[in-house]
Design a protein around this motif. Structure first.
Motif, short mmCIF file in Angstrom:
data_model
loop_
_atom_site.label_atom_id
_atom_site.label_comp_id
_atom_site.label_asym_id
_atom_site.label_seq_id
_atom_site.Cartn_x
_atom_site.Cartn_y
_atom_site.Cartn_z
N VAL A 67 0.85 -1.20 0.00
CA VAL A 67 0.00 0.00 0.00
C VAL A 67 0.88 1.25 0.00
CG1 VAL A 67 -1.68 1.32 1.35
CG2 VAL A 67 -1.94 -1.16 1.14
N ALA A 68 1.92 1.25 0.85
CA ALA A 68 2.83 2.39 0.90
C ALA A 68 3.59 2.55 -0.41
CB ALA A 68 3.79 2.22 2.07
N ALA A 69 4.00 1.44 -1.02
CA ALA A 69 4.76 1.50 -2.26
C ALA A 69 3.97 2.15 -3.38
CB ALA A 69 5.20 0.09 -2.67
N ALA A 70 2.67 1.89 -3.43
CA ALA A 70 1.83 2.49 -4.46
C ALA A 70 1.82 4.01 -4.33
CB ALA A 70 0.41 1.95 -4.36
N ARG A 71 1.87 4.51 -3.10
CA ARG A 71 1.89 5.96 -2.88
C ARG A 71 3.26 6.55 -3.18
NH1 ARG A 71 -0.90 4.55 2.08
NH2 ARG A 71 1.07 4.92 3.21
N ARG A 72 4.32 5.75 -3.04
CA ARG A 72 5.69 6.23 -3.18
C ARG A 72 6.31 5.91 -4.54
NH1 ARG A 72 8.70 7.48 0.98
NH2 ARG A 72 10.51 6.42 0.08
N ARG A 73 5.49 5.40 -5.44
CA ARG A 73 6.03 4.88 -6.71
C ARG A 73 6.97 5.86 -7.40
NH1 ARG A 73 4.04 0.88 -9.98
NH2 ARG A 73 2.04 0.87 -8.89
N GLY A 74 6.66 7.12 -7.44
CA GLY A 74 7.48 8.08 -8.17
C GLY A 74 8.72 8.54 -7.44
N THR A 75 8.97 8.04 -6.25
CA THR A 75 10.11 8.52 -5.47
C THR A 75 11.41 7.83 -5.81
OG1 THR A 75 9.72 6.96 -3.64
CG2 THR A 75 8.56 9.08 -3.54
N VAL A 76 11.35 6.72 -6.53
CA VAL A 76 12.57 6.00 -6.92
C VAL A 76 12.96 6.44 -8.33
CG1 VAL A 76 13.50 3.76 -7.60
CG2 VAL A 76 12.26 4.00 -5.45
N ARG A 77 14.20 6.90 -8.46
CA ARG A 77 14.72 7.28 -9.77
C ARG A 77 16.09 6.62 -9.93
NH1 ARG A 77 10.31 8.65 -10.55
NH2 ARG A 77 9.48 10.66 -11.23
N PHE A 78 16.17 5.65 -10.83
CA PHE A 78 17.44 5.01 -11.10
C PHE A 78 18.28 5.90 -12.02
CE2 PHE A 78 14.86 1.08 -10.35
CZ PHE A 78 15.53 0.68 -9.20
N ALA A 79 19.57 6.02 -11.72
CA ALA A 79 20.46 6.80 -12.58
C ALA A 79 20.45 6.24 -14.00
CB ALA A 79 21.88 6.80 -12.02
N ASP A 80 20.39 4.93 -14.10
CA ASP A 80 20.28 4.26 -15.39
C ASP A 80 18.88 3.65 -15.46
OD1 ASP A 80 20.29 2.61 -17.58
OD2 ASP A 80 22.21 1.66 -17.11
N PRO A 81 18.00 4.17 -16.34
CA PRO A 81 16.64 3.63 -16.42
C PRO A 81 16.60 2.12 -16.64
CG PRO A 81 16.80 5.65 -17.68
CD PRO A 81 18.21 5.29 -17.27
N GLY A 82 17.66 1.56 -17.21
CA GLY A 82 17.70 0.12 -17.43
C GLY A 82 17.72 -0.67 -16.15
N ASP A 83 18.02 -0.01 -15.01
CA ASP A 83 18.04 -0.72 -13.74
C ASP A 83 16.64 -1.09 -13.25
OD1 ASP A 83 20.77 -0.83 -13.48
OD2 ASP A 83 20.93 1.03 -12.35
N TYR A 84 15.62 -0.55 -13.90
CA TYR A 84 14.26 -0.99 -13.59
C TYR A 84 14.03 -2.42 -14.07
CZ TYR A 84 12.28 3.62 -12.36
OH TYR A 84 11.98 4.81 -11.74
N ASP A 85 14.83 -2.85 -15.03
CA ASP A 85 14.57 -4.10 -15.74
C ASP A 85 15.60 -5.17 -15.43
OD1 ASP A 85 12.57 -2.60 -16.98
OD2 ASP A 85 13.84 -2.12 -18.70
N VAL A 86 15.17 -6.42 -15.57
CA VAL A 86 16.07 -7.57 -15.54
C VAL A 86 16.27 -8.01 -16.99
CG1 VAL A 86 16.40 -9.95 -14.79
CG2 VAL A 86 15.30 -8.30 -13.25
N PRO A 87 17.48 -8.05 -17.50
CA PRO A 87 17.70 -8.39 -18.91
C PRO A 87 17.24 -9.80 -19.24
CG PRO A 87 19.78 -8.43 -17.72
CD PRO A 87 18.76 -7.85 -16.78
N ASP A 88 16.75 -9.96 -20.46
CA ASP A 88 16.27 -11.28 -20.90
C ASP A 88 17.46 -12.13 -21.34
OD1 ASP A 88 14.95 -13.45 -21.88
OD2 ASP A 88 13.85 -12.38 -23.45
N PRO A 89 17.73 -13.24 -20.64
CA PRO A 89 18.90 -14.04 -21.01
C PRO A 89 18.63 -15.13 -22.03
CG PRO A 89 17.97 -14.89 -18.99
CD PRO A 89 17.11 -13.73 -19.41
N PHE A 90 17.37 -15.36 -22.39
CA PHE A 90 17.03 -16.53 -23.20
C PHE A 90 17.82 -16.54 -24.50
CE2 PHE A 90 13.88 -18.70 -26.13
CZ PHE A 90 14.15 -19.98 -25.65
#
Length: 256
Positions: free
Chosen positions: A140-163
């Protein structure tokens, strides 16, 4: 006994990233939490991709009995928290079920939000004790705080696809997933609870460390495949790992 807290992990084929997150989260979070996975373009009925299965096995987890499946709205509706492997997967989940927006995050986003959940410059203690209740409280708290996290590299939001990629990409995907899981577990397994209103019981406590089993531990039996949300047996916890170490691994620049 209260209903379990249900987590759904999501990737594309449901044979690499989301199963890895499923198995690692299930072990790290323990009783009262059930974890399942699905893919937006699943290779239905396929087992975990061998290179990822090898990494899970080296970390003490068996993937025997796993079968990939499609992400369908009913799975999203039935989850209390959806952890996507990329922002694209997160968008697909919310497009399928718009009301899931408040409980859908990328895995690394959720870990960073929990780590940065502070009060007066210190990690914010929980009002609840059990890990399932803490998951509900923090989501519940995370939904309110969603915009407070900013990764220096936007790619850090993601886990790369290794397939079908190089081994180094499997290493990086597994590193990010396991580091994020360690960070989440460290925050949720903290001792103590937050101060209550005047006249209510409770005491403050700091964040603890994850109890995830490290490489070399006995292989954990595969989860039951007869129902998506059946909670399997849990192995005895292994040595603890600090949240700080998990964060260094999560946000380290070990690019494939």
């Amino acid at each position: 006994m209260s209903a379990p807290f249900r987590i759904l992990t999501v990737c594309t084929g449901n044979i690499c990233r989301s199963p890895a997150a499923e198995y690692l989260l299930r072990r790290a979070l323990g009783p009262g939490v059930t974890v399942a996975s699905a893919g937006t373009a699943a290779l239905v009925d396929r087992p975990v991709d061998p290179p990822m299965a090898d990494r899970l096995r080296a970390d003490g987890l068996s993937t025997d009995g796993f079968h990939a499946r499609y992400l369908v709205p009913a799975l999203i509706e039935g989850a209390d928290l959806v952890l996507a492997m990329t922002r694209e997967h997160r968008a697909e989940v919310v497009t399928a079920v718009p009301r899931a927006l408040g409980r859908t995050f990328t895995l690394t986003e959720y870990a960073a939000l929990l780590d940065q959940w502070s009060e007066g410059g210190r990690p914010r203690p929980f009002y609840t004790i059990r890990v399932p209740d803490r998951l509900a409280e923090f989501t519940v708290a995370a939904a309110r705080r969603r915009g407070t996290v900013r990764f220096a590299d936007p790619g850090d939001y993601d886990v790369p696809d290794p397939f079908r990629a190089a081994e180094v990409v499997y290493d990086e995907a597994f590193r990010r997933i396991s580091a994020a899981v360690d960070t989440v577990a460290a925050g949720l397994h903290a001792a103590g609870s937050a101060p209550r209103e005047a006249g209510s019981p409770g005491s403050a406590g700091g964040r603890g460390a994850s109890a995830a089993t490290r490489p070399g531990a006995p292989v954990v039996p595969a989860p039951s495949a007869e129902a998506p949300w059946v909670e399997p047996g849990r192995p005895a916890p292994g040595p603890q790992e600090s949240r700080a170490r998990g964060l260094r691994r999560l946000f380290g620049r070990h690019r494939p």
